[in-house]
Design a protein around this motif. Structure first.
Motif: not given
Length: 346
Positions: A216-240
């Protein structure tokens, strides 16, 4: 007789030493002690076999942790939210999950920081059950539906709420159901427990190939994410934990060095070559499908481990719209991530 007693006593003493040594050896092994000369780190990952978390295992498979003098134990967990809790409790040294968790934690008076950004887009998709495609043709049609997420409070939950918010649907007008990923997500859709849901690869491709679900909504690329959410969305990281980072900068630098090497390696190799390095059980019985899924989202993986410009501000905006605990709170984004170690690694 005295001589025999002396020999018997000596035998007992030797046996006692051997038994104590064996017990001591078992204790060391179970505590995860590092080999001589290496620093041991435990990292809890919110789903090792999900492709969005791929750089974690790939770094181990490529031997980059070892090259940096680290002995790393990767611990599999259902979601990134579980990982953050274990990091805060001091049960593990680091966690791998969605960046937005660091914002949520600061709103709650706790400090955790992303030290290397693995994904610059979610690598997720809102999937609709094939049984519901006649009724659900846009995000607006998700109102009142049962929506699958990995876990309540997880990154998939926040992304689902963000999509609803964008079309004006209050989050309490949908029913969120924690169903995990992989087999449990697929079964929930087949059994009608969920009408739609947010999930990752290779679950997405498995749903498409089997005909159980559609995108229904594809967030598998930076381009489609920008279109769906209206901005970039950095996701998985390593946090401490921020206090750990301040006290162990040399260790953190080695860890980040290893991850940056992996990200650079990924961007100079094909999806087939990357898949070849992964454990066979990650393919879920279909390596070809695994490679296809990876090709669909290779662009989500950071080329250098840096937090993308504008990413934190975009994620914060969505958090303020969807997460009650963040609303009305002042968030210092500079304490939620750092490029200090990545800059040195590059």
């Amino acid at each position: 007789m005295n001589s025999w007693r002396q020999r018997f006593s000596l035998i007992i003493a030797v046996l006692s030493v051997l038994i104590l040594s064996a017990c001591s050896g078992n204790t060391t092994a179970s505590s995860g002690a590092a080999p001589a000369g290496k620093t041991h780190l435990s990292i809890m990952v919110g789903g090792l076999n999900k492709q969005i978390y791929l750089p974690n295992m790939l770094t181990k498979q490529l031997g980059y942790f070892d090259q940096e003098g680290l002995s790393v134990t990767l611990i599999d967990e259902a979601s990134g939210q579980s990982s953050e809790n274990q990091v805060l409790a001091g049960q593990v040294d680091a966690g791998s999950g969605s960046y937005n968790h660091t914002i949520d934690l600061q709103a709650a008076g706790k400090q955790m920081q992303c030290v290397v950004q693995l994904d610059i887009a979610p690598g997720e998709a809102e999937m609709v059950s094939a049984k519901e495609t006649g009724q659900i043709q846009s995000v607006k049609d998700l109102k009142g539906k049962n929506l699958g997420v990995t876990e309540l409070g997880s990154g998939t939950h926040v992304l689902s709420m963000a999509l609803l918010n964008k079309v004006g649907i209050p989050q309490d007008q949908a029913h969120f159901v924690p169903v995990g990923a992989g087999d449990t997500f697929i079964a929930s859709m087949q059994q009608g427990r969920i009408d739609a849901g947010m999930t990752t690869e290779p679950t997405i491709s498995r749903l498409l190939t089997s005909g159980v679900g559609k995108v229904l909504v594809d967030l598998r690329t930076p381009v489609t994410t920008q279109a769906a959410l209206g901005g970039p969305y950095p996701f998985i990281c390593v946090f401490m934990n921020n206090t750990y980072i301040a006290a162990h900068k040399d260790v953190v630098q080695k860890l980040v060095n290893a991850y940056v090497k992996t990200l650079q390696w990924m961007h100079s190799h094909t999806a087939d070559q990357i898949a070849d390095k992964m454990p066979a059980d990650y393919y879920a019985g279909n390596k070809t499908l695994y490679v296809t899924a990876l090709k669909n989202q290779l662009s989500i993986f950071s080329p250098d481990g840096k937090m993308p410009e504008g990413g934190p501000e975009s994620v914060l905006k969505i958090e303020q719209q969807t997460t009650q605990s963040v609303q009305g709170k002042t968030i210092n984004l500079t304490k939620t991530y750092t490029n200090e170690f990545v800059d040195k690694a590059n």
